[in-house]
Design a protein around this motif. Sequence first.
Motif, PDB file in Angstrom:
ATOM      1  N   LEU A 177     -31.373 -60.070  27.926  1.00  0.00           N
ATOM      2  CA  LEU A 177     -33.029 -60.237  26.935  1.00  0.00           C
ATOM      3  C   LEU A 177     -33.898 -59.626  27.781  1.00  0.00           C
ATOM      4  O   LEU A 177     -34.938 -59.664  26.802  1.00  0.00           O
ATOM      5  CB  LEU A 177     -32.734 -61.685  27.094  1.00  0.00           C
ATOM      6  CG  LEU A 177     -31.449 -62.360  25.390  1.00  0.00           C
ATOM      7  CD1 LEU A 177     -32.113 -64.118  26.395  1.00  0.00           C
ATOM      8  CD2 LEU A 177     -31.673 -62.165  24.625  1.00  0.00           C
ATOM      9  N   CYS A 178     -33.795 -58.146  28.523  1.00  0.00           N
ATOM     10  CA  CYS A 178     -34.712 -58.125  28.747  1.00  0.00           C
ATOM     11  C   CYS A 178     -35.739 -58.479  29.663  1.00  0.00           C
ATOM     12  O   CYS A 178     -36.774 -58.833  30.005  1.00  0.00           O
ATOM     13  CB  CYS A 178     -35.643 -57.265  28.036  1.00  0.00           C
ATOM     14  SG  CYS A 178     -36.256 -55.509  28.601  1.00  0.00           S
ATOM     15  N   MET A 179     -35.269 -59.974  30.180  1.00  0.00           N
ATOM     16  CA  MET A 179     -36.266 -60.699  31.457  1.00  0.00           C
ATOM     17  C   MET A 179     -35.950 -60.297  32.597  1.00  0.00           C
ATOM     18  O   MET A 179     -36.730 -61.618  33.528  1.00  0.00           O
ATOM     19  CB  MET A 179     -36.403 -62.115  31.200  1.00  0.00           C
ATOM     20  CG  MET A 179     -36.037 -62.750  29.310  1.00  0.00           C
ATOM     21  SD  MET A 179     -35.065 -64.374  29.457  1.00  0.00           S
ATOM     22  CE  MET A 179     -36.353 -65.139  29.893  1.00  0.00           C
ATOM     23  N   CYS A 207     -32.150 -52.869  26.713  1.00  0.00           N
ATOM     24  CA  CYS A 207     -33.656 -53.216  27.843  1.00  0.00           C
ATOM     25  C   CYS A 207     -33.823 -51.948  27.809  1.00  0.00           C
ATOM     26  O   CYS A 207     -33.062 -51.291  29.256  1.00  0.00           O
ATOM     27  CB  CYS A 207     -33.336 -54.281  28.244  1.00  0.00           C
ATOM     28  SG  CYS A 207     -34.072 -54.411  29.350  1.00  0.00           S
ATOM     29  N   PRO A 208     -35.074 -50.824  28.080  1.00  0.00           N
ATOM     30  CA  PRO A 208     -35.608 -50.048  28.810  1.00  0.00           C
ATOM     31  C   PRO A 208     -35.973 -50.339  30.219  1.00  0.00           C
ATOM     32  O   PRO A 208     -36.115 -49.499  31.626  1.00  0.00           O
ATOM     33  CB  PRO A 208     -36.947 -50.054  27.914  1.00  0.00           C
ATOM     34  CG  PRO A 208     -37.406 -51.199  27.668  1.00  0.00           C
ATOM     35  CD  PRO A 208     -36.389 -51.859  27.535  1.00  0.00           C
ATOM     36  N   PHE A 209     -35.649 -51.595  31.115  1.00  0.00           N
ATOM     37  CA  PHE A 209     -35.465 -51.586  32.327  1.00  0.00           C
ATOM     38  C   PHE A 209     -34.322 -51.326  32.522  1.00  0.00           C
ATOM     39  O   PHE A 209     -34.041 -51.758  34.042  1.00  0.00           O
ATOM     40  CB  PHE A 209     -36.342 -53.121  32.432  1.00  0.00           C
ATOM     41  CG  PHE A 209     -37.495 -53.967  32.280  1.00  0.00           C
ATOM     42  CD1 PHE A 209     -38.845 -53.100  33.825  1.00  0.00           C
ATOM     43  CD2 PHE A 209     -37.995 -53.729  31.243  1.00  0.00           C
ATOM     44  CE1 PHE A 209     -40.105 -53.439  33.259  1.00  0.00           C
ATOM     45  CE2 PHE A 209     -39.469 -54.061  31.310  1.00  0.00           C
ATOM     46  CZ  PHE A 209     -40.223 -54.250  32.141  1.00  0.00           C
ATOM     47  N   HIS A 210     -32.785 -51.250  32.425  1.00  0.00           N
ATOM     48  CA  HIS A 210     -32.302 -51.202  32.531  1.00  0.00           C
ATOM     49  C   HIS A 210     -32.271 -49.753  33.489  1.00  0.00           C
ATOM     50  O   HIS A 210     -32.403 -48.794  32.721  1.00  0.00           O
ATOM     51  CB  HIS A 210     -30.817 -51.457  31.678  1.00  0.00           C
ATOM     52  CG  HIS A 210     -30.682 -52.929  31.059  1.00  0.00           C
ATOM     53  ND1 HIS A 210     -29.382 -53.473  30.186  1.00  0.00           N
ATOM     54  CD2 HIS A 210     -31.259 -54.236  31.256  1.00  0.00           C
ATOM     55  CE1 HIS A 210     -29.534 -54.714  30.247  1.00  0.00           C
ATOM     56  NE2 HIS A 210     -30.612 -54.731  31.288  1.00  0.00           N
ATOM     57  N   ASP A 211     -31.183 -49.290  34.402  1.00  0.00           N
ATOM     58  CA  ASP A 211     -31.050 -48.045  35.246  1.00  0.00           C
ATOM     59  C   ASP A 211     -32.506 -47.960  35.971  1.00  0.00           C
ATOM     60  O   ASP A 211     -32.742 -46.043  35.749  1.00  0.00           O
ATOM     61  CB  ASP A 211     -30.184 -47.612  34.630  1.00  0.00           C
ATOM     62  CG  ASP A 211     -28.978 -47.503  34.068  1.00  0.00           C
ATOM     63  OD1 ASP A 211     -28.064 -48.604  34.896  1.00  0.00           O
ATOM     64  OD2 ASP A 211     -27.719 -47.733  32.971  1.00  0.00           O
ATOM     65  N   ILE A 241     -44.552 -56.633  34.768  1.00  0.00           N
ATOM     66  CA  ILE A 241     -43.545 -57.907  35.006  1.00  0.00           C
ATOM     67  C   ILE A 241     -43.709 -59.345  34.357  1.00  0.00           C
ATOM     68  O   ILE A 241     -44.993 -59.387  35.342  1.00  0.00           O
ATOM     69  CB  ILE A 241     -41.976 -58.062  35.976  1.00  0.00           C
ATOM     70  CG1 ILE A 241     -41.049 -57.249  36.336  1.00  0.00           C
ATOM     71  CG2 ILE A 241     -41.272 -59.328  36.064  1.00  0.00           C
ATOM     72  CD1 ILE A 241     -40.277 -56.480  35.096  1.00  0.00           C
ATOM     73  N   GLY A 242     -43.414 -59.792  33.557  1.00  0.00           N
ATOM     74  CA  GLY A 242     -44.175 -61.195  33.326  1.00  0.00           C
ATOM     75  C   GLY A 242     -45.281 -61.658  32.590  1.00  0.00           C
ATOM     76  O   GLY A 242     -46.016 -62.427  32.582  1.00  0.00           O
TER      77      GLY A 242
END
Length: 586
Positions: A88-90, A147-151, A168-169
């Motif tokens: 969920l990109c959290m 999710c753009p945060f992956h890798d 983040i947050g």
Amino acid sequence: METETLENERILPKDSQGHDSNERKIPGANQSDAEIFLNTDEISQSNRLFYSVEDVPPWYLCLFLGFQQALTATAGIISMPILLHKALCMNGDTVGLSELIGTTFFTIGLSTMAQSTIGIRLPIVQGATSAFMVPVFALMSQPEWRCPFHDISKEMENSTGTIDLPEIGSEEHRAMWKSRLNVVSGSIMVASSFQILLGLTGMVGFLLRFIGPITICAVTSSIGLSVFPIASSYASQQWYIAASVIVFLTVFSQYLKRWKILQIFPVILSIGLSWLLCFALTTSGILTEEKDGWGYGARTDIKTAVLWKTNWFKFPYPGQFGWPTVSLAGVCGILVGTISSVLESIGDYYACALQSGAEVPPSHAINRGVAVEGLGCFFCGLWGSSIGTTSYSENIAAISITRVGSRRVTFIAGLIFLILGCLGKVSALFVTIPDPILGGLFHVTFGMIMTVGLSNLQFVDMSSPRNIFVVGVSICVGQTLPTWLTVNHSDINTGNAIADQIIRVLLGTHMFVAGVFACFLDNTIPGTKEERGFTRWRKSTSPSGGSVRITYQLPFIQKYIEKWTWTSNIPVCPTFKSIRKQQMTV
């Protein structure tokens, strides 16, 4: 009084000397609470319940037993949000994750209280279903939701510039994962509406014409078999700690039967003692401080940060993360998970009735249970918990360990979940339980789930080569095919993404594959009703001595339902009569 006597005679079998059960003292009749639990001469140690489904323990025992049931389900409940939060990109938003866990507790509490009051009315705790997990992962893997945060670390290594991503947050980051959570929530709400309709229309009762003890055995036992790797993954972080939980549970529930207090609270006592052991090993420096070292997962100081980052109070409410949106692909995938969950729950209903001293549930009760379970999933989507609800087999297995099958205890467990959902600090405390302790607990409960499923074969002629073939092949295929698919999921390629997703979810669900194989083979291979177990199974559904099925009657409105003749046409009413039965009456 006559009905009550008949119910007590049905619940309590004859003792080891052959005397009728109603000749001995019944808990709550002429005994004090201390006599019930501490007098070792009053109750024999055969397979017998301290409290059956209709019994009401004292309020303080309800609290302790309800807490034990809540504790048994907690690990599975919190595992779903933890597993899904990265999809969920959290990533890294621990406050957001704690809010998600609190919301999950709250909706699970609502669902459990509804199920024990107006649903199946058996002591079944509702929990987070894993059947929705695969569709959510599949939906979040689509380009528009990836999710753009992956890798991100790999991208930064290959990039000479900076990657523009929110902190983040931050509010921008929260908006990012909230949009993904909303589309999952909307898809759950639409799919759960189908489950509600399935129960309200009585289509579940129609399915039961083809589902017998062999099918239920394959479904329920496959649940236990399929989750053994989870127990192993938790326990393998420190096998000695996991073994201590198993030893404590075995000693308290099986060997020390003279001490009723130990037998009635084995889960709480086992977890408490093992947790204390982990604390002693942590403070003494025996457990390694290296994250990759064996035994690190048993330390009691590696999850404490969540206690300081979580707010004391937060009341979950509908639309708290934004109003749900809908994805067709998400609905189709979760709909498949809904079908698997219904099949699993039907097996759980029969298993719970067997363990709690109730009669086999009639069709109207099963219809109601499925409809209310769908309502629970709808609540999960409306509140935004990212998961759906289903009957928890672990808690059914706990009944056979504690020998407490009271519906009131389950209601209290639901109330505890409801309160925990509002108390962030308290609910976060459950997250700090060391994983090896949970692994040891899972070894006992998952094993009990499997054997509860196999107990349905008592109605079947297992000397028949036909039945040996059906049971063996169904359970085997139910384990091998989903296991193969987890490694070779790319081999399913029809050219249509939605069709691929549906097929992967169907064939990747152990209990669905085993149940479909068992149902198909059992209904197509020639065999008599007696051979297949239907004869003895249906005899067990008939109330003995003409007693009324009080267990499955609705509270407060039962007397009105019995007066109104039109309620016999409503599939979820206790007075419901199918068209076939009405024709036979005429």
